[in-house]
Write an enzyme that holds these catalytic residues in place. Structure first.
Site, PDB file in Angstrom:
ATOM      1  N   GLU A  26       6.828   4.834 -16.101  1.00  0.00           N
ATOM      2  CA  GLU A  26       7.273   3.964 -15.007  1.00  0.00           C
ATOM      3  C   GLU A  26       6.476   2.663 -15.050  1.00  0.00           C
ATOM      4  OE1 GLU A  26       6.365   5.145 -10.893  1.00  0.00           O
ATOM      5  OE2 GLU A  26       8.449   4.689 -10.410  1.00  0.00           O
ATOM      6  N   CYS A  48      11.271   2.784  -6.638  1.00  0.00           N
ATOM      7  CA  CYS A  48      11.092   4.079  -7.290  1.00  0.00           C
ATOM      8  C   CYS A  48      12.362   4.479  -8.030  1.00  0.00           C
ATOM      9  CB  CYS A  48      10.707   5.118  -6.257  1.00  0.00           C
ATOM     10  SG  CYS A  48      11.635   4.939  -4.752  1.00  0.00           S
ATOM     11  N   GLU A  89       7.985  11.843  -2.284  1.00  0.00           N
ATOM     12  CA  GLU A  89       8.976  10.980  -2.933  1.00  0.00           C
ATOM     13  C   GLU A  89       8.201  10.132  -3.918  1.00  0.00           C
ATOM     14  OE1 GLU A  89      10.823   8.299  -4.149  1.00  0.00           O
ATOM     15  OE2 GLU A  89      11.066   7.363  -2.189  1.00  0.00           O
ATOM     16  N   LYS A 143      -0.462   6.124   7.545  1.00  0.00           N
ATOM     17  CA  LYS A 143      -1.346   5.201   6.826  1.00  0.00           C
ATOM     18  C   LYS A 143      -0.480   4.283   5.990  1.00  0.00           C
ATOM     19  CE  LYS A 143      -3.486   5.327   2.835  1.00  0.00           C
ATOM     20  NZ  LYS A 143      -3.299   3.901   2.488  1.00  0.00           N
TER      21      LYS A 143
END
Ligand code: NAD
Ligand code: MN
Length: 497
Positions: free
Chosen positions: A397, A300, A266, A190
């Site tokens: 983040e 990331c 991850e 996806k």
């Protein structure tokens, strides 16, 4: 009326390209039964086109295609043939490199040149690297007693489900497709509903390369519907996921609630770059700047916290801002653009809100701090200085072009500051002192540590997180473990010589 698969889209450079908009299941583009999803060009905020999304039944059809193909066909294909097909796919990507880079640029907002020379180039290298592994995956024979014959087999898992984010659409797909297919799995991926276009083009190339129908299936759709249907499907053996820590938790829950899938997550990060007083400061400023501002801060592993030893703090900031000033912001299709817009409106607003938070928390905004221009989701590269570890801009983040810089006195203090985080994806240290470099890299709890450089990747080296940045390794030989399971066979010999 069902929307036809192929739709023309217009680029900001005036050109038109045709894209696939349906789901790719069993080597065919088929309509989806979920809502049509508008994908937006973040450079001008205009709708690029609408893509089909998968409802639960479509997800089921894709998983069934992958499942049947695995048992009837793909598990019987010779490993060397898997490698040949992956290399063939890499050749086709090479041929269509500009088109794939165009799709990443228009959908995500990243620079076309960067997409072509980094994202797509590295993705091709990743397919070739794992193509080479396909026929080199094997077990061991193990001696036990003299009348037994024991050996291991490294077997595929079956159907892999993958969910990828929007920050590197082609590359995140490659990191999962390549090892999964090399190891003999079939896959349902996806793509992010924010950047579906390049992954659909990939479906076309898979078919042209000659992969049997059902080996690769590409769907898109929203996370809470399509994503959940995939991660809770009982015929999916493993989920490979890249995205936020929050979504990682949800995927853990849905796989626990269904069939105890294997997981590889991850997730996010808040990686620290540590600048020691003895470092080559110009080199440090150069790499640290790319470390946060590459891909508009949407990585990331972005080195979004920088800790500088106090005696060189002022000098480093001066050099760092000089580097930052060189960043050329502009239309993704201008050749000299380094920074394009953020991916969408919600990320844009989230980042501007963090800039506000930083100002209110008392961090000093030394550069940037505003929207750039008045059209498109552009944000100036933003440098906060005099930050301390309790500030939200130092802990959370942001996933945008915003860096928080603070100072430290001793190496011990720098290590403690770096480790004072829920995340542990990556980190960096700048120094000429070998002992200090090794101490810092050993003691920072993160899956990747860079020394005197940052954000350097290679398909042969592993990547993955510690702590709440997730678990499992992508890339390199380590990735093969994530896509195989070990069986031991023990044979009792019947006759004695
Ligand atoms: P996200 O985690 O929500 O989305 C990533 C992918 O997960 C998308 O394909 C999405 O459709 C899917 N998804 C969402 N909910 C799901 C669910 N319940 N089950 C299965 N799949 C699901 O991330 P986002 O909303 O696009 O971005 C939010 C934040 O996540 C960013 O600001 C950033 O902090 C972080 N992020 C991290 C990475 C990374 O590379 N680690 C990538 C993108 C975003
Ligand atoms: Mn888009």
């Amino acid at each position: 009326m069902v929307q036809a698969d192929i739709q023309p889209i217009r680029l900001t450079n005036g050109k038109t390209v045709k894209v696939h908009t349906q789901l790719f299941i069993n080597n065919e583009f088929v309509p989806g039964h979920g809502p049509l999803i508008e994908t937006i060009n973040p450079a001008n905020e205009e709708v690029i086109c609408k893509v089909h999304s998968a409802d639960e039944a479509d997800v089921h059809a894709a998983v069934e295609a992958a499942y049947n193909c695995y048992y009837t066909t793909w598990s019987k294909v010779a490993p060397a043939e898997r490698g040949r097909l992956l290399n063939r796919l890499a050749d086709l990507m090479e041929r269509d490199k500009d088109e794939i880079a165009t799709l990443d640029a228009v959908d995500n907002g990243k620079s076309f040149v960067v997409a072509r020379d980094v994202d797509v180039t590295d993705s091709i290298a990743c397919y070739r690297y794992f193509a080479g592994w396909a026929d080199k995956i094997h077990g061991k024979t193990i001696d036990t007693t003299s009348d037994k014959w024991c050996y291991t087999r490294h077997e595929a898992l079956g159907v892999v489900g993958a969910v990828i984010p929007w920050n590197y659409p082609t590359m995140m797909a490659a990191w999962k497709f390549a090892p999964a297919l090399a190891a003999g799995n079939t896959i349902v991926m996806k793509s992010s509903e924010v950047t579906p276009l390049a992954t659909l083009k990939f479906g076309e190339l898979v078919k042209e390369a000659g992969f049997p129908a059902g080996v690769v299936n590409v769907i898109t759709g929203y996370g809470h519907t399509t994503g959940t249907a995939l991660s809770s499907h009982p015929k999916v053996s493993k989920m490979a996921f890249t995205g936020s820590t929050l979504t990682g938790r949800r995927i853990m829950e849905s796989s626990a609630g269904s069939n105890l899938k294997k997981l590889q997550l991850e997730l996010g990060g808040k990686s620290a770059q540590i600048v020691l007083a003895d470092a080559d400061l110009e080199n440090a400023a150069y790499w640290a700047c790319g470390g946060i501002f590459n891909n508009h801060g949407q990585s990331c592993n972005a080195g979004s916290r920088i800790f500088v030893q106090e005696s060189v703090y002022d000098k480093f900031i001066e050099l760092f801002i000089e580097e930052t000033k060189k960043i050329k912001i502009g239309d993704p299709f201008d050749d000299d653009t380094f920074q394009g817009p953020q991916v969408n409106k919600s990320q844009f607003e989230k980042i501007l809100n963090y800039i506000d938070i930083g100002k209110k928390e008392g961090a000093k905004c030394a550069y940037g701090g505003k929207r750039w221009g008045n059209k498109g989701y552009y944000i100036e590269p933003t440098v906060f200085v005099d930050c301390h570890n309790q500030m939200r801009i130092m802990r959370e983040e942001i996933f945008g072009p915003v860096v928080a810089i603070g100072k430290f006195k001793t190496v011990e203090e720098a290590i403690a500051l770096a480790n004072d985080s829920d995340y542990g994806l990556a980190g960096g240290v700048y120094t000429k002192d070998l002992d200090a470099a090794i101490r810092v890299t050993n003691e920072v709890k993160a899956g990747t540590m860079w020394v005197n450089c940052y954000d350097v990747f290679d398909q042969s080296t592993p990547f993955g997180g510690y702590k709440q940045s997730g678990f499992g390794k992508e890339l390199g030989k380590y990735a093969l473990q994530e896509y195989t399971q070990v069986k031991v066979v023990k044979i009792q010999l019947q006759s004695k010589l």
